[in-house]
Design a protein around this motif. Sequence first.
Motif, PDB file in Angstrom:
ATOM      1  N   TYR A   3      -3.120  11.607  38.739  1.00  0.00           N
ATOM      2  CA  TYR A   3      -2.265  10.821  37.841  1.00  0.00           C
ATOM      3  C   TYR A   3      -2.388   9.370  38.239  1.00  0.00           C
ATOM      4  CZ  TYR A   3       1.836  10.191  34.784  1.00  0.00           C
ATOM      5  OH  TYR A   3       2.689   9.854  33.750  1.00  0.00           O
ATOM      6  N   ASN A   6      -0.187   7.651  40.969  1.00  0.00           N
ATOM      7  CA  ASN A   6       0.492   8.659  41.801  1.00  0.00           C
ATOM      8  C   ASN A   6       0.631   8.113  43.230  1.00  0.00           C
ATOM      9  OD1 ASN A   6       1.101  10.866  43.422  1.00  0.00           O
ATOM     10  ND2 ASN A   6      -0.114  12.277  42.189  1.00  0.00           N
ATOM     11  N   THR A  35       4.734  11.906  38.442  1.00  0.00           N
ATOM     12  CA  THR A  35       4.643  13.237  39.072  1.00  0.00           C
ATOM     13  C   THR A  35       5.861  13.546  39.946  1.00  0.00           C
ATOM     14  OG1 THR A  35       3.536  12.303  40.991  1.00  0.00           O
ATOM     15  CG2 THR A  35       2.125  13.080  39.194  1.00  0.00           C
ATOM     16  N   ASP A 165      -4.491  20.843  35.017  1.00  0.00           N
ATOM     17  CA  ASP A 165      -5.176  19.636  35.466  1.00  0.00           C
ATOM     18  C   ASP A 165      -6.341  19.976  36.409  1.00  0.00           C
ATOM     19  OD1 ASP A 165      -5.172  16.739  35.244  1.00  0.00           O
ATOM     20  OD2 ASP A 165      -4.862  16.797  37.407  1.00  0.00           O
ATOM     21  N   TYR A 233       0.134   5.613  29.110  1.00  0.00           N
ATOM     22  CA  TYR A 233       0.140   6.969  29.682  1.00  0.00           C
ATOM     23  C   TYR A 233       0.160   8.041  28.596  1.00  0.00           C
ATOM     24  CZ  TYR A 233       0.529   5.454  34.503  1.00  0.00           C
ATOM     25  OH  TYR A 233       0.254   4.916  35.737  1.00  0.00           O
ATOM     26  N   TYR A 237      -2.639  10.974  28.979  1.00  0.00           N
ATOM     27  CA  TYR A 237      -2.168  12.303  29.428  1.00  0.00           C
ATOM     28  C   TYR A 237      -1.601  13.086  28.248  1.00  0.00           C
ATOM     29  CZ  TYR A 237      -3.018  10.264  33.909  1.00  0.00           C
ATOM     30  OH  TYR A 237      -3.666   9.661  34.968  1.00  0.00           O
TER      31      TYR A 237
END
Length: 355
Positions: A3, A6, A35, A165, A233, A237
Amino acid sequence: MRYLGNKTRLLGFIGEVLRRRGIHGGAAVDPFCGTASVARSLKRRGFRVLAADILEMGHVFARTYVQAAAPPDLSGLADVLGRRAPTLADAVAYLNRLPPAPDFISSHFAPRDGLLAPYDRRYFRPENAARIDAVRRTLEEWRRAGLLGDDGYYVLLASLIEAVDRVANTTGVYASWVKTWQPNARRALRLRVPQVVPGGGCRAERADAIELVARCEPFDLLYIDPPYNNRQYCAYYHIPEILATGWFDGPTPLRGVAGLLHDADKRSLWSSRRRAGAALEELVARAPCRHVVMSYNAEGIIPERTIERVLRSYGRTGTYRRYTCRYRRYRSDHDRANRRYRSDTVEEHLYCVSR
Ligand SMILES: C[S@@+](CC[C@H](N)C(=O)[O-])C[C@H]1O[C@@H](n2cnc3c(N)ncnc32)[C@H](O)[C@@H]1O
């Protein structure tokens, strides 16, 4: 999970800065939780945490790793799982054994022989896509039938998103797939048991950061980790976001080559060079907190002088300070094709002020 931004590898640095500044406990808000890596580490350190994100996937992680006080009660699944007191491991093992059942993900994000698809999207091998579909639909059916409570639903959904993922045929973000099948995409989908952090008193929401902090009661620590560049994002994602929201309440139209969601409400001001500085000022001005700690990358779109001016002007004299950690850059191959970086390491800053 892979991510952008992250902070898992920076938890030691963040913890050390909190220690040096004497920020030990109380109520903390992480409104850009992603996350939930930082939020769950604050929970482990004894903070009462409110974690939120504008994306539903961030909310799923915050429900799992922050709000859940203990591993969920899965007694409603006793008959299905054939155990009197089923555990998370029993549920995960059951989901891992489900037969493939093609549905939305198979139709839109994997090649399917004989079907007319507008784009030959290769995000997943067909067998993995059909197993992702089977697990996602089963979770929805369990929840709607009242067999699975909210905690169980979110924890198993987080497990699915993380498993997906690991087999996604991407280089780390979902903006595009890789033309040839990557080794990780050839592996079979396999869910793992998420590690819930024990302890109550923490909450999760899906909310816009400014709207969230503006309605908070006074709290101790505001930890902010906004996007630091113009990549949205919700576009990077979108597949985890589709898994988080599901496709069971009506049509889920997709757009463009990558199959993006129509998600105007999830686009972020913080990814706009023109608007991010003003957003920071509004957030800090409206947050009724004692300490502000902001993670930001040295290559971020808000100029350092703006961050410093905002934090100084809303903080107590003499309490502003910037801490720096140099670490190896997170780099997806998607980036590699298009971007040039000055070096393989990057400076990550923590900007702090107290009030
Ligand atoms: C740099 S990432 C946070 C990473 C997180 N600290 C972690 O360790 O995973 C930024 C996050 O901000 C979220 N975000 C962007 N705009 C937002 C907004 N206006 N309100 C709340 N969250 C937002 C994104 O969805 C993304 O998850």
